[in-house]
Design a protein around this motif. Structure first.
Motif, PDB file in Angstrom:
ATOM      1  N   GLY A   1       0.817  -1.193   0.000  1.00  0.00           N
ATOM      2  CA  GLY A   1       0.000   0.000   0.000  1.00  0.00           C
ATOM      3  C   GLY A   1       0.859   1.253   0.000  1.00  0.00           C
ATOM      4  O   GLY A   1       1.984   1.249   0.502  1.00  0.00           O
ATOM      5  N   PRO A   2       0.357   2.343  -0.576  1.00  0.00           N
ATOM      6  CA  PRO A   2       1.128   3.579  -0.612  1.00  0.00           C
ATOM      7  C   PRO A   2       1.176   4.213   0.770  1.00  0.00           C
ATOM      8  O   PRO A   2       0.469   3.800   1.693  1.00  0.00           O
ATOM      9  CB  PRO A   2       0.329   4.443  -1.587  1.00  0.00           C
ATOM     10  CG  PRO A   2      -1.093   3.982  -1.388  1.00  0.00           C
ATOM     11  CD  PRO A   2      -0.981   2.490  -1.142  1.00  0.00           C
ATOM     12  N   GLY A   3       2.000   5.254   0.920  1.00  0.00           N
ATOM     13  CA  GLY A   3       1.969   6.036   2.138  1.00  0.00           C
ATOM     14  C   GLY A   3       0.637   6.747   2.266  1.00  0.00           C
ATOM     15  O   GLY A   3      -0.198   6.732   1.347  1.00  0.00           O
ATOM     16  N   SER A   4       0.407   7.397   3.378  1.00  0.00           N
ATOM     17  CA  SER A   4      -0.902   8.001   3.641  1.00  0.00           C
ATOM     18  C   SER A   4      -1.273   9.077   2.634  1.00  0.00           C
ATOM     19  O   SER A   4      -2.454   9.360   2.435  1.00  0.00           O
ATOM     20  CB  SER A   4      -0.935   8.583   5.053  1.00  0.00           C
ATOM     21  OG  SER A   4       0.021   9.625   5.181  1.00  0.00           O
ATOM     22  N   ALA A   5      -0.272   9.697   1.982  1.00  0.00           N
ATOM     23  CA  ALA A   5      -0.553  10.778   1.043  1.00  0.00           C
ATOM     24  C   ALA A   5      -0.321  10.375  -0.411  1.00  0.00           C
ATOM     25  O   ALA A   5      -0.338  11.223  -1.300  1.00  0.00           O
ATOM     26  CB  ALA A   5       0.311  11.993   1.374  1.00  0.00           C
ATOM     27  N   GLY A   6      -0.123   9.076  -0.682  1.00  0.00           N
ATOM     28  CA  GLY A   6       0.197   8.624  -2.033  1.00  0.00           C
ATOM     29  C   GLY A   6      -0.789   7.623  -2.578  1.00  0.00           C
ATOM     30  O   GLY A   6      -1.749   7.227  -1.906  1.00  0.00           O
ATOM     31  N   VAL A   7      -0.560   7.204  -3.819  1.00  0.00           N
ATOM     32  CA  VAL A   7      -1.381   6.182  -4.460  1.00  0.00           C
ATOM     33  C   VAL A   7      -0.465   5.175  -5.145  1.00  0.00           C
ATOM     34  O   VAL A   7       0.707   5.451  -5.419  1.00  0.00           O
ATOM     35  CB  VAL A   7      -2.356   6.774  -5.511  1.00  0.00           C
ATOM     36  CG1 VAL A   7      -3.269   7.808  -4.893  1.00  0.00           C
ATOM     37  CG2 VAL A   7      -1.588   7.352  -6.695  1.00  0.00           C
ATOM     38  N   SER A   8      -0.987   3.998  -5.394  1.00  0.00           N
ATOM     39  CA  SER A   8      -0.318   3.026  -6.254  1.00  0.00           C
ATOM     40  C   SER A   8      -1.275   2.666  -7.383  1.00  0.00           C
ATOM     41  O   SER A   8      -2.490   2.840  -7.261  1.00  0.00           O
ATOM     42  CB  SER A   8       0.086   1.778  -5.472  1.00  0.00           C
ATOM     43  OG  SER A   8      -1.051   1.148  -4.911  1.00  0.00           O
ATOM     44  N   VAL A   9      -0.719   2.195  -8.491  1.00  0.00           N
ATOM     45  CA  VAL A   9      -1.514   1.854  -9.674  1.00  0.00           C
ATOM     46  C   VAL A   9      -1.429   0.352  -9.887  1.00  0.00           C
ATOM     47  O   VAL A   9      -0.388  -0.169 -10.276  1.00  0.00           O
ATOM     48  CB  VAL A   9      -1.009   2.607 -10.921  1.00  0.00           C
ATOM     49  CG1 VAL A   9      -1.918   2.301 -12.120  1.00  0.00           C
ATOM     50  CG2 VAL A   9      -0.950   4.107 -10.668  1.00  0.00           C
ATOM     51  N   LEU A  10      -2.520  -0.350  -9.609  1.00  0.00           N
ATOM     52  CA  LEU A  10      -2.553  -1.810  -9.764  1.00  0.00           C
ATOM     53  C   LEU A  10      -2.950  -2.226 -11.167  1.00  0.00           C
ATOM     54  O   LEU A  10      -2.617  -3.332 -11.604  1.00  0.00           O
ATOM     55  CB  LEU A  10      -3.516  -2.428  -8.763  1.00  0.00           C
ATOM     56  CG  LEU A  10      -3.219  -2.177  -7.283  1.00  0.00           C
ATOM     57  CD1 LEU A  10      -4.269  -2.859  -6.425  1.00  0.00           C
ATOM     58  CD2 LEU A  10      -1.830  -2.651  -6.926  1.00  0.00           C
ATOM     59  N   GLY A  11      -3.672  -1.376 -11.878  1.00  0.00           N
ATOM     60  CA  GLY A  11      -4.121  -1.731 -13.218  1.00  0.00           C
ATOM     61  C   GLY A  11      -4.266  -0.514 -14.103  1.00  0.00           C
ATOM     62  O   GLY A  11      -4.654   0.567 -13.643  1.00  0.00           O
ATOM     63  N   TYR A  12      -3.903  -0.686 -15.381  1.00  0.00           N
ATOM     64  CA  TYR A  12      -4.090   0.344 -16.407  1.00  0.00           C
ATOM     65  C   TYR A  12      -4.279  -0.414 -17.711  1.00  0.00           C
ATOM     66  O   TYR A  12      -3.333  -0.955 -18.262  1.00  0.00           O
ATOM     67  CB  TYR A  12      -2.878   1.263 -16.461  1.00  0.00           C
ATOM     68  CG  TYR A  12      -2.954   2.367 -17.515  1.00  0.00           C
ATOM     69  CD1 TYR A  12      -4.166   2.946 -17.863  1.00  0.00           C
ATOM     70  CD2 TYR A  12      -1.801   2.823 -18.152  1.00  0.00           C
ATOM     71  CE1 TYR A  12      -4.237   3.943 -18.806  1.00  0.00           C
ATOM     72  CE2 TYR A  12      -1.846   3.831 -19.088  1.00  0.00           C
ATOM     73  CZ  TYR A  12      -3.069   4.388 -19.420  1.00  0.00           C
ATOM     74  OH  TYR A  12      -3.126   5.393 -20.367  1.00  0.00           O
ATOM     75  N   ALA A  13      -5.539  -0.517 -18.185  1.00  0.00           N
ATOM     76  CA  ALA A  13      -5.845  -1.441 -19.272  1.00  0.00           C
ATOM     77  C   ALA A  13      -6.916  -0.885 -20.198  1.00  0.00           C
ATOM     78  O   ALA A  13      -7.756  -0.083 -19.795  1.00  0.00           O
ATOM     79  CB  ALA A  13      -6.313  -2.779 -18.701  1.00  0.00           C
ATOM     80  N   GLY A  14      -6.868  -1.357 -21.446  1.00  0.00           N
ATOM     81  CA  GLY A  14      -7.886  -1.013 -22.422  1.00  0.00           C
ATOM     82  C   GLY A  14      -8.748  -2.212 -22.737  1.00  0.00           C
ATOM     83  O   GLY A  14      -8.294  -3.356 -22.664  1.00  0.00           O
TER      84      GLY A  14
END
Length: 198
Positions: free
Chosen positions: A108-121
């Motif tokens: 998981g990201p830090g409290s102020a960040g994000v992670s990207v698990l998927g990017y799809a068409g």
């Protein structure tokens, strides 16, 4: 009858893990009109999407819907089980696209960040849609995908998850913007690859 298609390609699509598309015959006969799509979503209560979740679910019995949103006449659900993360796009009661990826392995990201698990068409009728999703820290105020055509797509951010989708194919130049105490802008493809490398 359902038609199943796989969509892949170069550039941004090279980061795809798995894309499975199911087009319901009822939706396909009338065509799928993406014209009602809006860049700003309405968040839906997960406990009000049980019927839709059953239509979207995989064979796993432990699938849990973690996020739901609506854009125009379309609903998008994100569910998680022991083997998959699944985003499911519905037009009315018909499942028009289902994008499936491996279970979340990135921390998981830090409290102020994000992670990207998927990017799809995914192919939908005669058009395409792009879906992206991941984890969001508790202090994140908003997540926005800035597309190269100048359109900003607002993500739904709920309970540690975020998701956004739009008509069109994945774009190498799309930028992920995180708003909050530590604002950041990162190319979406780069953010996806960084999350997968962790």
């Amino acid at each position: 009858m359902r038609r199943m298609r796989l969509l892949g390609g170069a550039g941004a699509a090279a980061v795809l893990v798995l894309v499975a598309v199911a087009v319901d015959a009822g939706a396909a006969d009338d065509g799928v009109d993406l014209g009602s799509w809006t860049p700003a979503p309405a968040t839906l209560a997960v406990d009000g999407t049980t019927g839709a979740a059953h239509r979207c679910a995989s064979a796993a019995t432990d699938a849990e819907t973690v996020l739901a949103e609506q854009r125009g006449s379309f609903r998008l659900l994100v569910s998680v089980d022991h083997a998959h993360v699944r985003s499911c796009l519905l037009a009315g009661d018909a499942v028009v696209a289902s994008v499936v990826g491996p279970p979340a392995t990135a921390p998981g990201p830090g409290s102020a960040g994000v992670s990207v698990l998927g990017y799809a068409g995914a192919a939908v009728d005669r058009d395409h849609v792009t879906v992206t999703y991941g984890y969001a820290g508790g202090d994140v105020d908003a997540v926005v995908v800035a597309r190269p055509d100048g359109l900003d797509v607002e993500a739904t951010v709920t309970d540690g998850w975020w998701v956004a989708w739009w008509p069109g194919v994945p774009e190498d130049d799309a930028v992920l913007r995180v708003l909050g105490p530590e604002p950041a802008s990162t190319p979406l493809v780069q953010a996806y690859r960084r999350s997968q490398a962790q």
